[in-house]
Design a protein around this motif. Structure first.
Motif, PDB file in Angstrom:
ATOM      1  N   ALA A 405       0.848  -1.196   0.000  1.00  0.00           N
ATOM      2  CA  ALA A 405       0.000   0.000   0.000  1.00  0.00           C
ATOM      3  C   ALA A 405       0.880   1.241   0.000  1.00  0.00           C
ATOM      4  O   ALA A 405       1.835   1.327   0.761  1.00  0.00           O
ATOM      5  N   GLN A 406       0.526   2.170  -0.872  1.00  0.00           N
ATOM      6  CA  GLN A 406       1.310   3.399  -1.008  1.00  0.00           C
ATOM      7  C   GLN A 406       0.387   4.558  -0.617  1.00  0.00           C
ATOM      8  O   GLN A 406      -0.669   4.747  -1.214  1.00  0.00           O
ATOM      9  N   ILE A 407       0.755   5.301   0.420  1.00  0.00           N
ATOM     10  CA  ILE A 407      -0.102   6.383   0.909  1.00  0.00           C
ATOM     11  C   ILE A 407       0.681   7.686   0.836  1.00  0.00           C
ATOM     12  O   ILE A 407       1.807   7.763   1.325  1.00  0.00           O
ATOM     13  N   HIS A 430       8.644   1.756   4.155  1.00  0.00           N
ATOM     14  CA  HIS A 430       9.410   2.920   3.706  1.00  0.00           C
ATOM     15  C   HIS A 430       8.649   4.199   4.045  1.00  0.00           C
ATOM     16  O   HIS A 430       7.431   4.242   3.984  1.00  0.00           O
ATOM     17  N   GLN A 431       9.406   5.243   4.408  1.00  0.00           N
ATOM     18  CA  GLN A 431       8.794   6.550   4.632  1.00  0.00           C
ATOM     19  C   GLN A 431       9.734   7.592   4.041  1.00  0.00           C
ATOM     20  O   GLN A 431      10.924   7.591   4.354  1.00  0.00           O
ATOM     21  N   GLY A 432       9.203   8.435   3.153  1.00  0.00           N
ATOM     22  CA  GLY A 432      10.076   9.428   2.524  1.00  0.00           C
ATOM     23  C   GLY A 432       9.305  10.679   2.160  1.00  0.00           C
ATOM     24  O   GLY A 432       8.105  10.636   1.904  1.00  0.00           O
ATOM     25  N   PRO A 436       8.579  19.227   1.131  1.00  0.00           N
ATOM     26  CA  PRO A 436       8.419  19.532   2.561  1.00  0.00           C
ATOM     27  C   PRO A 436       6.985  19.305   3.077  1.00  0.00           C
ATOM     28  O   PRO A 436       6.769  19.105   4.260  1.00  0.00           O
ATOM     29  N   THR A 437       5.987  19.372   2.166  1.00  0.00           N
ATOM     30  CA  THR A 437       4.599  19.231   2.649  1.00  0.00           C
ATOM     31  C   THR A 437       3.966  17.901   2.239  1.00  0.00           C
ATOM     32  O   THR A 437       2.782  17.689   2.473  1.00  0.00           O
ATOM     33  N   THR A 442       4.956   3.656   2.716  1.00  0.00           N
ATOM     34  CA  THR A 442       4.693   2.384   2.048  1.00  0.00           C
ATOM     35  C   THR A 442       4.554   1.301   3.107  1.00  0.00           C
ATOM     36  O   THR A 442       5.428   1.147   3.959  1.00  0.00           O
ATOM     37  N   PHE A 443       3.439   0.574   3.045  1.00  0.00           N
ATOM     38  CA  PHE A 443       3.170  -0.503   4.009  1.00  0.00           C
ATOM     39  C   PHE A 443       2.971  -1.823   3.271  1.00  0.00           C
ATOM     40  O   PHE A 443       2.528  -1.825   2.129  1.00  0.00           O
TER      41      PHE A 443
END
Length: 596
Positions: A405-407, A430-432, A436-437, A442-443
């Motif tokens: 899942a991509q949020i 993953h978190q990226g 900046p906003t 990714t889960f």
């Protein structure tokens, strides 16, 4: 052929695809002002009511440019994640795509997944920033996001507004100059890709196709590659707002054919159409098979209407190739179908279309996903419905499907999303930061957990600022159990569900509470139980409707009252043996809305 351009519009839901398509048709006078209306290509009432595109639509635009007449074939596509199969079919018929990004929202999850689909199909991408006239437009930021995503130059990005018509000429110019003309040999044997079909009760099945090689003439004998059936091309033509007859549809064009086919099974979307006199020897590749994500039973409310429902399902499947179904029987509901859908919205739309277009009243059972059960005898069983799950004593292990899942959201909502996904057994991969906003999370999650209410909860936890997309990544071992609902000890198979053991108790308790509210009271006590095998995990009682039998007994010994009550108790006991509990349709839908 050098003056033909085939293109589609891809974007996240609500970024203005249909509005941009309206302006393209209006500015090229493809549609007269009298016929013009909002969402002109969306011809279903449902599409207008919900403001979404469900079906991809094709239309031909004539555009004069530098003294030459160009033919632009536009295939409008849906944006919702449940209809990505429609998008893949549209992409297979095109050479280029307009990548539409909302200036107020920036790039979102489905923008990225649809873009990757287009890149896999080797399409020329034209980035367009839409809604540039709005007050909240963040044009420089969105430009940076697009440049980072697809590596184009700043001057390649077209600024437009579907609502006011700004930049529409630039979009048309970019289509002519940047999208390549179709490649193909007009003299080769006919080779056409079927990308859609509709059922017309007078003309039979109308097939939409894109010709890759050769040409198709009226009256010619044609055949479908997969069935080898031969037909006469009674009518061929191109797609304007309506259908426009032609004597011949040439190489590179998009058109329709009517052959008088009445049987839905003879037409397969993704098949290759060829001529009988000079057939091609190979089918067109690159077309993916549909993979249903969610399974549910659809049953007629009136069991006599089963054959009629089968007919309607076949006609609907023509118009929506991503629907799959097979026969199923249920003790509670009789004959019906086990249907495969791409998601819950897709399921809701199919149910609505059956009721509106075909006047069918149906009951839908609890949706579930497909599991794989490995038995002790080393058999592998694909489980689409709770009834086919083998006995636990014969089961070695069960695997459930996982998704990636991509949020994409604002940084303020990271905590809420983390809490939600981890409560749904998700693992953060993953978190990226995209900017900046904007943050991308990714889960890896079990598909079972997102089937019911995940999307709604995600929207409410993030005030609508999160976009979500997913794709399957295979199966993994899980502790899945079958939970049955018993009414007075009788199983109601239509309410059975396959669920992870850790969530079964909570789910069972909430479902029993909900059913207690929905079921009518009877003359006898009704016990509602949720059970896993022989173990009852939750119970609720609906008390009996009682008559005050002691009202006429005034005064005297207590034993006279007791005698009357005992007599009533015996009567209730007898009634319970022969009485049955009617389950209303709302009860089957209650499972979907347990949090309400």
């Amino acid at each position: 052929m050098k003056n033909i351009r085939n293109f589609c519009i891809i974007a996240h839901i609500d970024h203005g695809k249909s509005t941009l398509a309206d302006r393209l048709l209006q500015s090229t006078h493809t549609i007269s002002d009298r016929d013009m209306q909002a969402q002109v290509l969306d011809d279903m009432d449902l599409e207008r009511e919900k403001g979404i595109t469900i079906k991809s639509h094709a239309i031909q635009i004539n555009y004069p440019y530098k003294g030459q007449e160009y033919i632009l074939n536009l295939i409008d596509t849906p944006g919702h994640v449940d209809f990505s199969y429609e998008v893949s079919r549209a992409l297979a018929a095109c050479e280029g795509a307009l990548l539409l990004v909302d200036a107020t929202q920036g790039i979102q999850a489905q923008t990225i997944s649809n873009l990757y689909l287009a890149i896999e199909n080797d399409l020329e991408i034209i980035p367009v920033i839409n809604k540039v006239d709005m007050d909240g437009a963040m044009i420089p930021e969105v430009k940076d996001q697009i440049i980072e995503l697809i590596g184009c130059k700043d001057e390649d990005i077209v600024l437009a507004s579907g609502k006011t018509g700004i930049g529409i000429e630039d979009v048309l110019r970019a289509i002519v100059e940047r999208i390549p003309a179709p490649q193909g040999d007009p003299n080769a044997p006919l080779q056409a890709l079927i990308f859609d079909s509709v059922f017309n009760s007078f003309r039979g099945i109308i097939v939409y196709y894109r010709i890759f090689n050769g040409s198709l003439k009226r009256g010619e004998k044609v055949k479908f590659f997969s069935t080898d059936q031969e037909y006469n091309a009674d009518e061929v033509g191109i797609l304007k707002l309506g259908m426009e007859k032609k004597d011949e549809v040439k190489c590179g064009d998009v058109g329709y054919i009517i052959t008088g086919i009445k049987n839905a099974k003879e037409v397969k979307v993704g098949d290759t159409l060829t001529a009988v006199a000079n057939p091609t020897d190979k089918r067109i590749d690159g077309f993916e098979e549909v993979k249903p994500m969610v399974f549910a039973g659809i049953f007629p409310v009136d069991t006599d209407k089963f054959e009629e429902l089968r007919d309607c399902m076949e006609k609907l499947q023509l118009n929506d190739a991503s629907l799959t179904f097979e026969l199923e029987t249920s003790q509670a509901l009789g004959f019906g179908f086990r249907c495969g859908f791409l998601g819950l919205l897709h399921m809701e739309i199919i149910q609505e279309r059956l009721e509106r277009e075909f006047k069918q009243t149906v009951i839908t059972t609890v949706p579930n996903v497909s599991f794989i059960a490995h038995t002790t005898k080393k058999e592998v069983i694909h489980v689409h419905n709770p009834g086919t799950l083998p006995d636990p004593s014969r089961t070695e292990r069960i695997e459930e499907p996982y998704i990636k899942a991509q949020i994409i959201t604002k940084p303020d909502y990271i905590g809420n999303i983390m809490t939600l996904c981890i409560s749904k057994r998700g693992i953060l991969i993953h978190q990226g930061y995209l900017s900046p906003t904007r943050v991308e999370l990714t889960f890896e999650m079990p598909l079972t957990e997102i089937v019911f209410d995940f999307y709604d909860k995600l929207k409410s936890q993030t005030r609508g600022y999160a976009s979500f997309d997913y794709h399957p990544i295979g199966f993994r071992d899980a502790d899945i159990v079958r939970m049955d609902i018993l009414l007075n000890g009788e199983k109601v198979d239509a309410l059975s569900a396959l669920i992870h053991r850790s969530r079964s108790q909570d789910f069972g308790r909430r479902l029993c509470e909900k059913l207690k509210v929905l079921l009518d009271r009877q003359q006898f006590q009704v016990a509602i139980q949720a059970a896993i095998g022989a173990k009852v995990i939750a119970r609720e009682n609906i008390s009996a409707i009682r008559k005050d039998v002691t009202a006429k007994c005034y005064g005297g010994d207590i034993s006279r009252k007791r005698k009357l009550l005992e007599k009533q108790k015996e009567g209730k006991k007898r009634m319970r043996q022969i009485g049955n509990v009617e389950v209303p349709q709302e009860a089957f839908l209650a499972v979907l809305k347990l949090d309400d």
